[in-house]
Design an enzyme around this catalytic site. Structure first.
Site, PDB file in Angstrom:
ATOM      1  N   ASP A  34      42.651 -34.557  84.883  1.00 25.13           N
ATOM      2  CA  ASP A  34      41.594 -34.168  85.808  1.00 25.13           C
ATOM      3  C   ASP A  34      42.035 -34.543  87.226  1.00 25.13           C
ATOM      4  OD1 ASP A  34      38.247 -33.634  85.445  1.00 25.13           O
ATOM      5  OD2 ASP A  34      39.002 -34.311  87.392  1.00 25.13           O
ATOM      6  N   ASN A  96      30.176 -31.037  79.399  1.00 27.01           N
ATOM      7  CA  ASN A  96      29.000 -30.551  80.114  1.00 27.01           C
ATOM      8  C   ASN A  96      28.818 -29.064  79.819  1.00 27.01           C
ATOM      9  OD1 ASN A  96      28.496 -33.061  81.439  1.00 27.01           O
ATOM     10  ND2 ASN A  96      30.226 -32.621  82.797  1.00 27.01           N
ATOM     11  N   VAL A 105      32.943 -25.966  86.063  1.00 28.53           N
ATOM     12  CA  VAL A 105      33.953 -24.956  85.731  1.00 28.53           C
ATOM     13  C   VAL A 105      33.523 -24.297  84.422  1.00 28.53           C
ATOM     14  CG1 VAL A 105      36.374 -24.482  85.238  1.00 28.53           C
ATOM     15  CG2 VAL A 105      35.773 -26.309  86.861  1.00 28.53           C
ATOM     16  N   HIS A 109      35.448 -27.040  78.280  1.00 30.76           N
ATOM     17  CA  HIS A 109      36.395 -28.156  78.363  1.00 30.76           C
ATOM     18  C   HIS A 109      35.735 -29.429  77.876  1.00 30.76           C
ATOM     19  CE1 HIS A 109      34.316 -27.743  82.235  1.00 30.76           C
ATOM     20  NE2 HIS A 109      34.359 -29.069  82.335  1.00 30.76           N
ATOM     21  N   HIS A 111      36.084 -33.554  78.493  1.00 38.08           N
ATOM     22  CA  HIS A 111      36.670 -34.646  79.268  1.00 38.08           C
ATOM     23  C   HIS A 111      36.983 -35.781  78.299  1.00 38.08           C
ATOM     24  CE1 HIS A 111      35.006 -33.276  83.284  1.00 38.08           C
ATOM     25  NE2 HIS A 111      34.183 -32.649  82.468  1.00 38.08           N
TER      26      HIS A 111
HETATM   27  P1  AMP Z   1      32.658 -30.195  84.736  1.00 36.53           P
HETATM   28  O1  AMP Z   1      31.879 -30.705  85.908  1.00 36.53           O
HETATM   29  O2  AMP Z   1      32.281 -30.822  83.439  1.00 36.53           O
HETATM   30  O3  AMP Z   1      32.641 -28.680  84.682  1.00 36.53           O
HETATM   31  O4  AMP Z   1      34.164 -30.656  84.974  1.00 36.53           O
HETATM   32  C1  AMP Z   1      35.089 -29.947  85.722  1.00 36.53           C
HETATM   33  C2  AMP Z   1      36.225 -30.896  86.011  1.00 36.53           C
HETATM   34  O5  AMP Z   1      37.322 -30.150  86.454  1.00 36.53           O
HETATM   35  C3  AMP Z   1      35.922 -31.930  87.110  1.00 36.53           C
HETATM   36  O6  AMP Z   1      36.026 -33.236  86.582  1.00 36.53           O
HETATM   37  C4  AMP Z   1      36.986 -31.645  88.175  1.00 36.53           C
HETATM   38  O7  AMP Z   1      37.479 -32.812  88.775  1.00 36.53           O
HETATM   39  C5  AMP Z   1      38.049 -30.931  87.361  1.00 36.53           C
HETATM   40  N1  AMP Z   1      38.924 -30.023  88.122  1.00 36.53           N
HETATM   41  C6  AMP Z   1      38.545 -29.072  89.007  1.00 36.53           C
HETATM   42  N2  AMP Z   1      39.618 -28.430  89.474  1.00 36.53           N
HETATM   43  C7  AMP Z   1      40.695 -28.976  88.850  1.00 36.53           C
HETATM   44  C8  AMP Z   1      42.094 -28.743  88.922  1.00 36.53           C
HETATM   45  N3  AMP Z   1      42.631 -27.792  89.719  1.00 36.53           N
HETATM   46  N4  AMP Z   1      42.925 -29.490  88.155  1.00 36.53           N
HETATM   47  C9  AMP Z   1      42.406 -30.456  87.357  1.00 36.53           C
HETATM   48  N5  AMP Z   1      41.108 -30.715  87.241  1.00 36.53           N
HETATM   49  C10 AMP Z   1      40.251 -29.997  87.985  1.00 36.53           C
END
Ligand code: AMP
Length: 126
Positions: A34, A96, A105, A109, A111
């Site tokens: 992340d 989430n 995103v 996914h 975490h």
């Molecule tokens: P969520 O809020 O559960 O959708 O998590 C999305 C995660 O994607 C967040 O923890 C961000 O820090 C991570 N994220 C966003 N862009 C990138 C990226 N380019 N590379 C790695 N992680 C990312």
């Protein structure tokens, strides 16, 4: 979000259009660090298929994809040495799904967080 947008950032990572720090890859999943870590180890695991969230994934993915995704979790955790099975102190999974969960995103996914005492599951519940 109810329709998958193939321009989302994880779709771009899967296509190699933007860089990431790769941790693991197989036929079903891709895993990377992340970019904004919330713990010393903060890894994302995503399916290679186009699914919005776990709701979409568990409903619409094939059994092979679902099994492949689930099997990747201990592979990654053992590889990182964070599972108790691999001598670590354990880890937490978070996924989430949707607006009130603050999903940012819209590509499913998980975490994987570890490397410190993560405290109670949620900071506050009202
Ligand atoms: P969520 O809020 O559960 O959708 O998590 C999305 C995660 O994607 C967040 O923890 C961000 O820090 C991570 N994220 C966003 N862009 C990138 C990226 N380019 N590379 C790695 N992680 C990312």
């Amino acid at each position: 979000m109810t329709t998958y947008d193939n321009q989302n950032i994880f779709a771009k990572i899967l296509r190699g259009e933007i860089p990431c720090e790769k941790i693991y890859e197989d036929d079903y999943v891709f895993s990377f660090k992340d970019v904004n870590p919330q713990a010393p180890s903060h890894i994302l695991i995503i399916p290679k298929g186009a699914y919005l969230d776990i709701n979409d994934f568990s409903k619409n993915a094939t059994n092979e994809e679902i099994i492949g995704f689930n099997k990747s979790i201990p592979i990654v955790a053992d590889q990182l040495g964070i599972s108790e099975a691999a001598g670590g102190k354990g880890y937490r999974l978070i996924s989430n799904a949707g607006a009130e969960a603050h999903q940012t995103v819209a590509h499913f996914h998980v975490h994987l967080l570890a490397g410190r005492n993560l405290g109670p599951m949620l900071v506050s519940i009202k």
